[in-house]
Design an enzyme around this catalytic site. Sequence first.
Site, PDB file in Angstrom:
ATOM      1  N   HIS A  19     105.681  18.098  25.984  1.00 47.30           N
ATOM      2  CA  HIS A  19     105.843  16.768  26.593  1.00 47.30           C
ATOM      3  C   HIS A  19     104.626  15.836  26.505  1.00 47.30           C
ATOM      4  O   HIS A  19     104.161  15.329  27.523  1.00 47.30           O
ATOM      5  CB  HIS A  19     106.322  16.889  28.044  1.00 47.30           C
ATOM      6  CG  HIS A  19     105.602  17.873  28.927  1.00 47.30           C
ATOM      7  ND1 HIS A  19     104.251  17.894  29.065  1.00 47.30           N
ATOM      8  CD2 HIS A  19     106.088  18.856  29.721  1.00 47.30           C
ATOM      9  CE1 HIS A  19     103.928  18.849  29.906  1.00 47.30           C
ATOM     10  NE2 HIS A  19     105.018  19.456  30.312  1.00 47.30           N
ATOM     11  N   HIS A  45     101.107  22.828  28.781  1.00 41.93           N
ATOM     12  CA  HIS A  45     101.193  21.597  29.575  1.00 41.93           C
ATOM     13  C   HIS A  45      99.756  21.107  29.743  1.00 41.93           C
ATOM     14  O   HIS A  45      99.001  21.665  30.526  1.00 41.93           O
ATOM     15  CB  HIS A  45     101.839  21.907  30.930  1.00 41.93           C
ATOM     16  CG  HIS A  45     101.920  20.738  31.856  1.00 41.93           C
ATOM     17  ND1 HIS A  45     103.082  20.388  32.509  1.00 41.93           N
ATOM     18  CD2 HIS A  45     100.994  19.839  32.258  1.00 41.93           C
ATOM     19  CE1 HIS A  45     102.857  19.321  33.263  1.00 41.93           C
ATOM     20  NE2 HIS A  45     101.595  18.974  33.139  1.00 41.93           N
ATOM     21  N   HIS A  82     114.096  23.676  32.815  1.00 45.86           N
ATOM     22  CA  HIS A  82     113.874  24.461  34.038  1.00 45.86           C
ATOM     23  C   HIS A  82     115.261  24.647  34.672  1.00 45.86           C
ATOM     24  O   HIS A  82     115.760  23.739  35.329  1.00 45.86           O
ATOM     25  CB  HIS A  82     112.936  23.722  34.990  1.00 45.86           C
ATOM     26  CG  HIS A  82     111.581  23.420  34.404  1.00 45.86           C
ATOM     27  ND1 HIS A  82     110.491  24.241  34.591  1.00 45.86           N
ATOM     28  CD2 HIS A  82     111.128  22.392  33.639  1.00 45.86           C
ATOM     29  CE1 HIS A  82     109.427  23.732  33.967  1.00 45.86           C
ATOM     30  NE2 HIS A  82     109.790  22.601  33.377  1.00 45.86           N
ATOM     31  N   ASP A  89     112.446  18.688  29.060  1.00 45.61           N
ATOM     32  CA  ASP A  89     111.742  19.034  30.304  1.00 45.61           C
ATOM     33  C   ASP A  89     112.672  18.816  31.500  1.00 45.61           C
ATOM     34  O   ASP A  89     112.255  18.304  32.540  1.00 45.61           O
ATOM     35  CB  ASP A  89     110.442  18.237  30.464  1.00 45.61           C
ATOM     36  CG  ASP A  89     109.532  18.825  31.551  1.00 45.61           C
ATOM     37  OD1 ASP A  89     109.885  19.888  32.115  1.00 45.61           O
ATOM     38  OD2 ASP A  89     108.490  18.226  31.842  1.00 45.61           O
ATOM     39  N   ARG A 106     116.138  26.664  36.991  1.00 45.10           N
ATOM     40  CA  ARG A 106     116.072  26.986  38.431  1.00 45.10           C
ATOM     41  C   ARG A 106     116.881  28.245  38.759  1.00 45.10           C
ATOM     42  O   ARG A 106     116.713  29.243  38.136  1.00 45.10           O
ATOM     43  CB  ARG A 106     116.514  25.788  39.285  1.00 45.10           C
ATOM     44  CG  ARG A 106     115.893  24.435  38.899  1.00 45.10           C
ATOM     45  CD  ARG A 106     114.402  24.358  39.073  1.00 45.10           C
ATOM     46  NE  ARG A 106     113.916  22.979  39.061  1.00 45.10           N
ATOM     47  CZ  ARG A 106     112.662  22.639  38.795  1.00 45.10           C
ATOM     48  NH1 ARG A 106     111.745  23.546  38.512  1.00 45.10           N
ATOM     49  NH2 ARG A 106     112.289  21.379  38.817  1.00 45.10           N
ATOM     50  N   HIS A 115     115.393  18.087  40.694  1.00 43.09           N
ATOM     51  CA  HIS A 115     115.138  18.183  42.134  1.00 43.09           C
ATOM     52  C   HIS A 115     116.274  17.402  42.785  1.00 43.09           C
ATOM     53  O   HIS A 115     116.800  16.453  42.191  1.00 43.09           O
ATOM     54  CB  HIS A 115     113.794  17.548  42.497  1.00 43.09           C
ATOM     55  CG  HIS A 115     112.615  18.173  41.816  1.00 43.09           C
ATOM     56  ND1 HIS A 115     112.121  19.411  42.168  1.00 43.09           N
ATOM     57  CD2 HIS A 115     111.832  17.747  40.791  1.00 43.09           C
ATOM     58  CE1 HIS A 115     111.074  19.700  41.387  1.00 43.09           C
ATOM     59  NE2 HIS A 115     110.888  18.715  40.533  1.00 43.09           N
ATOM     60  N   GLU A 158     105.682  27.326  29.688  1.00 41.39           N
ATOM     61  CA  GLU A 158     104.577  26.418  29.577  1.00 41.39           C
ATOM     62  C   GLU A 158     103.380  26.919  30.376  1.00 41.39           C
ATOM     63  O   GLU A 158     103.492  27.314  31.527  1.00 41.39           O
ATOM     64  CB  GLU A 158     104.955  24.996  30.018  1.00 41.39           C
ATOM     65  CG  GLU A 158     105.431  24.852  31.452  1.00 41.39           C
ATOM     66  CD  GLU A 158     105.755  23.393  31.792  1.00 41.39           C
ATOM     67  OE1 GLU A 158     104.899  22.507  31.694  1.00 41.39           O
ATOM     68  OE2 GLU A 158     106.925  23.182  32.171  1.00 41.39           O
TER      69      GLU A 158
HETATM   70  O1  DOR Z   1     107.358  17.029  36.354  1.00 40.93           O
HETATM   71  C1  DOR Z   1     107.339  18.248  36.165  1.00 40.93           C
HETATM   72  N1  DOR Z   1     108.189  19.067  36.794  1.00 40.93           N
HETATM   73  N2  DOR Z   1     106.438  18.747  35.322  1.00 40.93           N
HETATM   74  C2  DOR Z   1     106.261  20.079  35.191  1.00 40.93           C
HETATM   75  O2  DOR Z   1     105.425  20.476  34.431  1.00 40.93           O
HETATM   76  C3  DOR Z   1     107.040  21.030  36.024  1.00 40.93           C
HETATM   77  C4  DOR Z   1     108.318  20.431  36.396  1.00 40.93           C
HETATM   78  C5  DOR Z   1     109.085  21.218  37.429  1.00 40.93           C
HETATM   79  O3  DOR Z   1     109.242  22.440  37.248  1.00 40.93           O
HETATM   80  O4  DOR Z   1     109.584  20.632  38.407  1.00 40.93           O
HETATM   81 ZN    ZN Z   2     105.225  20.714  31.936  1.00 41.24          ZN
END
Ligand code: DOR
Ligand code: ZN
Length: 412
Positions: free
Chosen positions: A214, A169, A52, A277, A54, A281, A135
């Site tokens: 995952h 997922h 991801h 994955d 972002r 954050h 996903e």
């Molecule tokens: O823990 C997760 N964070 N699982 C996900 O499926 C999405 C991901 C996110 O985009 O933060």
């Molecule tokens: Zn996921």
Amino acid sequence: MLRNVTLPTGRRADIAVADGLVRHVGAAVRADETIDCTGYTCLPGAVDMHVHMRGGVQAGKEDWRTGTTSAVAGGVTVVVDQPNTVPPITTPELLRARVREAEERAVCGFAVNAAVVPDADLAGMCRAGAMAFGETFAAPSSYGEGLDAETLRGLFDRIHALEGLVTIHAEEVSGPAPATLADHDRARSGAGEARAVQKIAGLAPAGMQLHFCHLSTAASVRAARGTVEVTPHHLFLSHDNFDPDDTRARVNPPLRDEKTRRDLWSCWDRIDVVASDHAPHTVPEKSVPFETAPSGIPGVETMVPLLMAAVQSGRITLASVIEKTSWKPAAILGIPHAGFEPGDRADYALYPDEITRIDASRLHTKCGWSPFEGLEAVFPEEVIVGGTRAYAHGDLREERPVWYPGRGYLPL
Ligand code: DOR
Ligand code: ZN
């Protein structure tokens, strides 16, 4: 030109590269740039098929520049971006804009997936070059709403008609908002994940290409049909390693207990792909009560280094790491093979022999922390993208953004 490469077969050779591809393997030829690989283990660049990156309104967490710099610093030369951005990638226009953003900012290879929601223009995104579909959220998660069985069935039919790959997922969610990591593990249990995998596999038309993202337990891996992905965090971390309410370790699917984590290794041979994955954050976003903390942990830079330490300690073979981090994901997605034969994509990472420990302050992700802090790892010292030194000894050298469109791509 790469000199003195020790090939996975043990043979020593020089690799001549032109236009991003291997031209010749064998004795030295003349070249403009020479990279001496003596003393290193040379791996094909990894394809991390679940990240991801972002960007946009989420650029405080990560963006294409920082996320792909983190990738190359961990030996990953192609990343596959998930479409649960804000807004999600649901139209060809949004997909093309995402690709443009990456072409401007990424430093390595990349692909972009299409979001799987009922009103998405799946055919349009397929033609615009979406790599895979998903996903697909069969359960709610950070930035993703769960879809019910009938909706999933309809979407699978539409994707199958496009001859697309669906990535899933799979989870089952129950109970009130969890207050601890152990609660979170119960609310999204391993048994529920295995049930969801079985149920979802039953919704897909016969012959459809399925990929489960995952998976976090041995039972889920065994229940899966199609290809199976696991993450480094489910292989190397359990919730027993953290304080009960440590939000940094909150992720979906959750970290399991120590026994379940160890059992996951027992399926190593059945696992097709290891993908990170990478879901960054920020520390402030994670510094809230557990009930409201976002799920997700960063991991693109530490994935291959953790696996290389496991190779050095004799737990797994080097060949299995190459297969699960580079060759299999590339084959599943149709991305050109990186390797040691003429015509191969010339993406490599050079690993030294020494094991070090992960120090988050030396990583390149914008989010600035790692749940793997202190674990043993072997980081690449040099990373080559398209035959050019893209990263060396902690620093980015050259940007090599290359877009890999999916099989349905029709140039405008
Ligand atoms: O823990 C997760 N964070 N699982 C996900 O499926 C999405 C991901 C996110 O985009 O933060
Ligand atoms: Zn996921």
